[in-house]
Design a protein around this motif. Structure first.
Motif, PDB file in Angstrom:
ATOM      1  N   SER A  33       0.979  -1.318  -0.061  1.00  0.00           N
ATOM      2  CA  SER A  33       0.158   0.049   0.091  1.00  0.00           C
ATOM      3  C   SER A  33       1.083   1.139   0.018  1.00  0.00           C
ATOM      4  N   TYR A  34       2.030   1.229   0.483  1.00  0.00           N
ATOM      5  CA  TYR A  34       3.004   2.473   0.517  1.00  0.00           C
ATOM      6  C   TYR A  34       3.797   2.443  -0.709  1.00  0.00           C
ATOM      7  N   ILE A  35       3.874   1.617  -1.686  1.00  0.00           N
ATOM      8  CA  ILE A  35       4.515   1.791  -2.809  1.00  0.00           C
ATOM      9  C   ILE A  35       3.680   1.497  -4.228  1.00  0.00           C
ATOM     10  N   ALA A  36       2.522   1.535  -3.833  1.00  0.00           N
ATOM     11  CA  ALA A  36       1.561   1.304  -5.079  1.00  0.00           C
ATOM     12  C   ALA A  36       1.561   2.151  -6.030  1.00  0.00           C
ATOM     13  N   LEU A  37       2.009   3.623  -5.915  1.00  0.00           N
ATOM     14  CA  LEU A  37       2.026   4.377  -6.850  1.00  0.00           C
ATOM     15  C   LEU A  37       3.165   4.167  -7.669  1.00  0.00           C
ATOM     16  N   GLU A  38       4.524   3.560  -7.002  1.00  0.00           N
ATOM     17  CA  GLU A  38       5.782   3.376  -7.831  1.00  0.00           C
ATOM     18  C   GLU A  38       5.427   2.139  -8.602  1.00  0.00           C
ATOM     19  N   ILE A  39       4.641   1.272  -8.200  1.00  0.00           N
ATOM     20  CA  ILE A  39       4.326   0.055  -8.921  1.00  0.00           C
ATOM     21  C   ILE A  39       3.364   0.384 -10.065  1.00  0.00           C
ATOM     22  N   ASP A  40       2.555   1.123 -10.005  1.00  0.00           N
ATOM     23  CA  ASP A  40       1.694   1.730 -10.996  1.00  0.00           C
ATOM     24  C   ASP A  40       2.444   2.378 -12.258  1.00  0.00           C
ATOM     25  N   ARG A  41       3.418   3.251 -11.550  1.00  0.00           N
ATOM     26  CA  ARG A  41       4.354   3.860 -12.713  1.00  0.00           C
ATOM     27  C   ARG A  41       5.459   2.937 -13.270  1.00  0.00           C
ATOM     28  N   GLY A  42       5.540   1.773 -12.737  1.00  0.00           N
ATOM     29  CA  GLY A  42       6.577   0.825 -13.423  1.00  0.00           C
ATOM     30  C   GLY A  42       7.958   1.095 -12.532  1.00  0.00           C
ATOM     31  N   GLU A  43       8.009   1.779 -11.736  1.00  0.00           N
ATOM     32  CA  GLU A  43       9.403   2.005 -10.923  1.00  0.00           C
ATOM     33  C   GLU A  43       9.809   0.734 -10.080  1.00  0.00           C
ATOM     34  N   ILE A  44       8.768   0.034  -9.622  1.00  0.00           N
ATOM     35  CA  ILE A  44       8.980  -1.049  -8.966  1.00  0.00           C
ATOM     36  C   ILE A  44       8.423  -2.156  -9.387  1.00  0.00           C
ATOM     37  N   LEU A  45       8.979  -3.368  -9.877  1.00  0.00           N
ATOM     38  CA  LEU A  45       8.425  -4.150 -10.616  1.00  0.00           C
ATOM     39  C   LEU A  45       8.123  -5.413  -9.617  1.00  0.00           C
ATOM     40  N   VAL A  46       6.758  -5.951 -10.095  1.00  0.00           N
ATOM     41  CA  VAL A  46       6.384  -7.103  -9.119  1.00  0.00           C
ATOM     42  C   VAL A  46       6.038  -8.256  -9.940  1.00  0.00           C
ATOM     43  N   GLU A  47       6.594  -9.345  -9.299  1.00  0.00           N
ATOM     44  CA  GLU A  47       6.238 -10.644  -9.874  1.00  0.00           C
ATOM     45  C   GLU A  47       5.761 -11.715  -8.852  1.00  0.00           C
ATOM     46  N   LYS A  48       4.745 -12.456  -9.195  1.00  0.00           N
ATOM     47  CA  LYS A  48       4.022 -13.422  -8.467  1.00  0.00           C
ATOM     48  C   LYS A  48       4.879 -14.774  -8.661  1.00  0.00           C
ATOM     49  N   VAL A  49       5.351 -15.331  -7.288  1.00  0.00           N
ATOM     50  CA  VAL A  49       5.927 -16.493  -7.257  1.00  0.00           C
ATOM     51  C   VAL A  49       5.211 -17.487  -6.378  1.00  0.00           C
ATOM     52  N   ALA A  50       5.591 -18.675  -6.535  1.00  0.00           N
ATOM     53  CA  ALA A  50       4.890 -19.816  -5.625  1.00  0.00           C
ATOM     54  C   ALA A  50       5.626 -19.403  -4.009  1.00  0.00           C
ATOM     55  N   SER A  51       4.517 -19.884  -3.161  1.00  0.00           N
ATOM     56  CA  SER A  51       5.016 -19.579  -1.642  1.00  0.00           C
ATOM     57  C   SER A  51       5.776 -20.692  -1.314  1.00  0.00           C
ATOM     58  N   GLU A  52       6.747 -20.771  -0.556  1.00  0.00           N
ATOM     59  CA  GLU A  52       7.430 -21.656  -0.105  1.00  0.00           C
ATOM     60  C   GLU A  52       6.649 -22.912   0.744  1.00  0.00           C
ATOM     61  N   LEU A  53       5.539 -22.197   1.397  1.00  0.00           N
ATOM     62  CA  LEU A  53       4.838 -23.302   2.182  1.00  0.00           C
ATOM     63  C   LEU A  53       3.806 -23.860   1.335  1.00  0.00           C
ATOM     64  N   GLY A  54       3.646 -23.393   0.047  1.00  0.00           N
ATOM     65  CA  GLY A  54       2.543 -23.854  -0.990  1.00  0.00           C
ATOM     66  C   GLY A  54       1.400 -22.963  -0.699  1.00  0.00           C
ATOM     67  N   GLY A  55       0.218 -23.376  -1.472  1.00  0.00           N
ATOM     68  CA  GLY A  55      -0.901 -22.264  -1.321  1.00  0.00           C
ATOM     69  C   GLY A  55      -0.836 -21.230  -2.380  1.00  0.00           C
ATOM     70  N   GLN A  57       0.021 -17.974  -4.461  1.00  0.00           N
ATOM     71  CA  GLN A  57       1.518 -17.104  -4.860  1.00  0.00           C
ATOM     72  C   GLN A  57       1.438 -15.812  -4.110  1.00  0.00           C
ATOM     73  N   ILE A  58       2.739 -15.408  -3.837  1.00  0.00           N
ATOM     74  CA  ILE A  58       3.051 -14.121  -3.295  1.00  0.00           C
ATOM     75  C   ILE A  58       4.003 -13.510  -4.223  1.00  0.00           C
ATOM     76  N   ASN A  59       4.127 -11.891  -3.854  1.00  0.00           N
ATOM     77  CA  ASN A  59       4.748 -11.112  -4.548  1.00  0.00           C
ATOM     78  C   ASN A  59       6.156 -11.055  -4.294  1.00  0.00           C
ATOM     79  N   THR A  60       6.977 -10.619  -5.131  1.00  0.00           N
ATOM     80  CA  THR A  60       8.330 -10.425  -5.026  1.00  0.00           C
ATOM     81  C   THR A  60       8.623  -9.028  -5.626  1.00  0.00           C
ATOM     82  N   TYR A  61       9.652  -8.292  -5.103  1.00  0.00           N
ATOM     83  CA  TYR A  61       9.645  -6.945  -5.798  1.00  0.00           C
ATOM     84  C   TYR A  61      11.358  -6.511  -6.046  1.00  0.00           C
ATOM     85  N   ARG A  62      11.101  -5.869  -7.057  1.00  0.00           N
ATOM     86  CA  ARG A  62      12.659  -5.451  -7.338  1.00  0.00           C
ATOM     87  C   ARG A  62      12.560  -4.009  -8.004  1.00  0.00           C
TER      88      ARG A  62
END
Length: 141
Positions: A33-55, A57-62
Protein backbone atom coordinates in the motif's frame (compact mmCIF):
# COMPACT_ATOMS: atom_id res chain seq x y z
CA UNK A 1 12.99 8.06 6.70
CA UNK A 2 9.39 7.57 5.57
CA UNK A 3 7.77 4.14 5.20
CA UNK A 4 7.98 4.50 1.42
CA UNK A 5 11.70 5.32 1.54
CA UNK A 6 12.32 2.43 3.96
CA UNK A 7 10.57 -0.02 1.63
CA UNK A 8 12.41 1.25 -1.46
CA UNK A 9 15.76 0.89 0.36
CA UNK A 10 14.89 -2.68 1.43
CA UNK A 11 13.87 -3.63 -2.13
CA UNK A 12 17.06 -2.07 -3.48
CA UNK A 13 19.17 -4.00 -0.95
CA UNK A 14 17.48 -7.34 -1.71
CA UNK A 15 16.09 -7.55 -5.26
CA UNK A 16 13.40 -10.23 -5.43
CA UNK A 17 12.41 -9.78 -1.80
CA UNK A 18 9.03 -11.37 -1.01
CA UNK A 19 6.15 -9.57 0.67
CA UNK A 20 6.45 -11.42 4.03
CA UNK A 21 10.21 -10.81 4.15
CA UNK A 22 9.71 -7.14 3.26
CA UNK A 23 7.18 -6.75 6.07
CA UNK A 24 9.45 -8.56 8.56
CA UNK A 25 12.58 -6.58 7.67
CA UNK A 26 10.92 -3.17 7.70
CA UNK A 27 8.27 -3.74 10.37
CA UNK A 28 5.68 -2.28 7.98
CA UNK A 29 2.41 -4.18 7.66
CA UNK A 30 0.91 -4.25 4.15
CA UNK A 31 4.00 -2.80 2.43
CA UNK A 32 2.40 -2.77 -1.02
CA UNK A 33 0.00 0.00 0.00
CA UNK A 34 2.94 2.37 0.59
CA UNK A 35 4.57 1.69 -2.79
CA UNK A 36 1.44 1.28 -4.94
CA UNK A 37 2.11 4.47 -6.90
CA UNK A 38 5.67 3.37 -7.72
CA UNK A 39 4.32 -0.01 -8.85
CA UNK A 40 1.68 1.66 -11.04
CA UNK A 41 4.37 3.86 -12.65
CA UNK A 42 6.58 0.82 -13.31
CA UNK A 43 9.34 2.02 -10.98
CA UNK A 44 9.04 -1.07 -8.79
CA UNK A 45 8.46 -4.34 -10.61
CA UNK A 46 6.28 -7.04 -9.07
CA UNK A 47 6.35 -10.72 -9.92
CA UNK A 48 4.12 -13.44 -8.49
CA UNK A 49 5.94 -16.57 -7.32
CA UNK A 50 4.89 -19.76 -5.57
CA UNK A 51 4.92 -19.63 -1.79
CA UNK A 52 7.53 -21.78 -0.05
CA UNK A 53 4.74 -23.23 2.09
CA UNK A 54 2.51 -23.94 -0.89
CA UNK A 55 -0.89 -22.36 -1.36
CA UNK A 56 -1.42 -19.08 -3.16
CA UNK A 57 1.30 -17.11 -4.87
CA UNK A 58 3.06 -14.16 -3.24
CA UNK A 59 4.69 -11.05 -4.69
CA UNK A 60 8.38 -10.38 -5.09
CA UNK A 61 9.68 -6.87 -5.66
CA UNK A 62 12.64 -5.35 -7.46
CA UNK A 63 13.60 -1.88 -8.64
CA UNK A 64 13.18 -1.19 -12.36
CA UNK A 65 16.72 -0.25 -13.47
CA UNK A 66 15.35 1.70 -16.45
CA UNK A 67 12.88 3.71 -14.37
CA UNK A 68 13.92 3.78 -10.68
CA UNK A 69 11.73 5.49 -8.07
CA UNK A 70 12.59 8.94 -6.75
CA UNK A 71 13.81 8.20 -3.24
CA UNK A 72 13.75 11.86 -2.20
CA UNK A 73 9.98 11.95 -2.82
CA UNK A 74 10.42 15.19 -4.76
CA UNK A 75 8.17 15.69 -7.75
CA UNK A 76 9.82 14.96 -11.07
CA UNK A 77 9.85 17.81 -13.52
CA UNK A 78 9.55 17.20 -17.23
CA UNK A 79 10.02 19.70 -20.03
CA UNK A 80 7.56 19.26 -22.86
CA UNK A 81 6.99 21.24 -26.02
CA UNK A 82 4.01 23.56 -25.93
CA UNK A 83 1.20 22.93 -28.36
CA UNK A 84 0.94 25.26 -31.33
CA UNK A 85 -2.75 25.84 -30.62
CA UNK A 86 -3.94 28.89 -28.74
CA UNK A 87 -3.14 28.73 -25.03
CA UNK A 88 -5.90 27.94 -22.59
CA UNK A 89 -7.38 30.96 -20.88
CA UNK A 90 -7.70 31.33 -17.16
CA UNK A 91 -11.45 30.93 -17.57
CA UNK A 92 -10.88 27.39 -18.88
CA UNK A 93 -9.09 26.37 -15.67
CA UNK A 94 -11.08 24.37 -13.13
CA UNK A 95 -10.32 22.41 -9.99
CA UNK A 96 -12.77 20.15 -8.20
CA UNK A 97 -12.26 18.42 -4.86
CA UNK A 98 -14.79 15.72 -4.02
CA UNK A 99 -15.89 14.84 -0.52
CA UNK A 100 -14.01 11.53 -0.95
CA UNK A 101 -10.76 13.43 -1.53
CA UNK A 102 -10.50 12.98 -5.31
CA UNK A 103 -9.06 16.06 -7.04
CA UNK A 104 -9.74 16.90 -10.69
CA UNK A 105 -7.76 19.73 -12.31
CA UNK A 106 -8.42 20.82 -15.89
CA UNK A 107 -7.05 23.54 -18.15
CA UNK A 108 -9.62 22.98 -20.88
CA UNK A 109 -7.36 20.65 -22.89
CA UNK A 110 -6.02 18.25 -20.32
CA UNK A 111 -7.39 16.88 -17.08
CA UNK A 112 -5.48 15.46 -14.13
CA UNK A 113 -7.33 13.22 -11.72
CA UNK A 114 -5.75 12.50 -8.34
CA UNK A 115 -6.81 9.81 -5.90
CA UNK A 116 -7.36 10.75 -2.24
CA UNK A 117 -3.83 9.63 -1.32
CA UNK A 118 -2.33 11.54 -4.26
CA UNK A 119 -4.35 14.60 -3.26
CA UNK A 120 -3.00 14.33 0.27
CA UNK A 121 0.57 14.06 -1.09
CA UNK A 122 0.03 17.13 -3.28
CA UNK A 123 -1.36 19.16 -0.39
CA UNK A 124 1.53 18.07 1.86
CA UNK A 125 4.00 19.12 -0.84
CA UNK A 126 2.32 22.51 -1.31
CA UNK A 127 2.32 23.03 2.46
CA UNK A 128 6.12 22.63 2.47
CA UNK A 129 6.76 25.41 -0.05
CA UNK A 130 6.21 29.14 0.14
CA UNK A 131 3.87 29.64 -2.83
CA UNK A 132 3.91 33.44 -2.53
CA UNK A 133 7.70 33.51 -2.68
CA UNK A 134 7.80 31.17 -5.70
CA UNK A 135 5.16 33.17 -7.57
CA UNK A 136 6.98 36.44 -6.82
CA UNK A 137 10.22 34.98 -8.18
CA UNK A 138 8.32 33.89 -11.31
CA UNK A 139 7.14 37.46 -11.83
CA UNK A 140 3.52 36.75 -10.96
CA UNK A 141 2.05 39.08 -8.35
Amino acid sequence: MTNKQTLIAAIKAKPGIRTPELADETGIDNPRSYIALEIDRGEILVEKVASELGGRQINTYRINPDNPPDETLNPRQRVVKARAAAPATEAAFSAELSSRGDLHISDGRKTVQLSPSQTADLIAYLDRINVDQVMKAAGVA
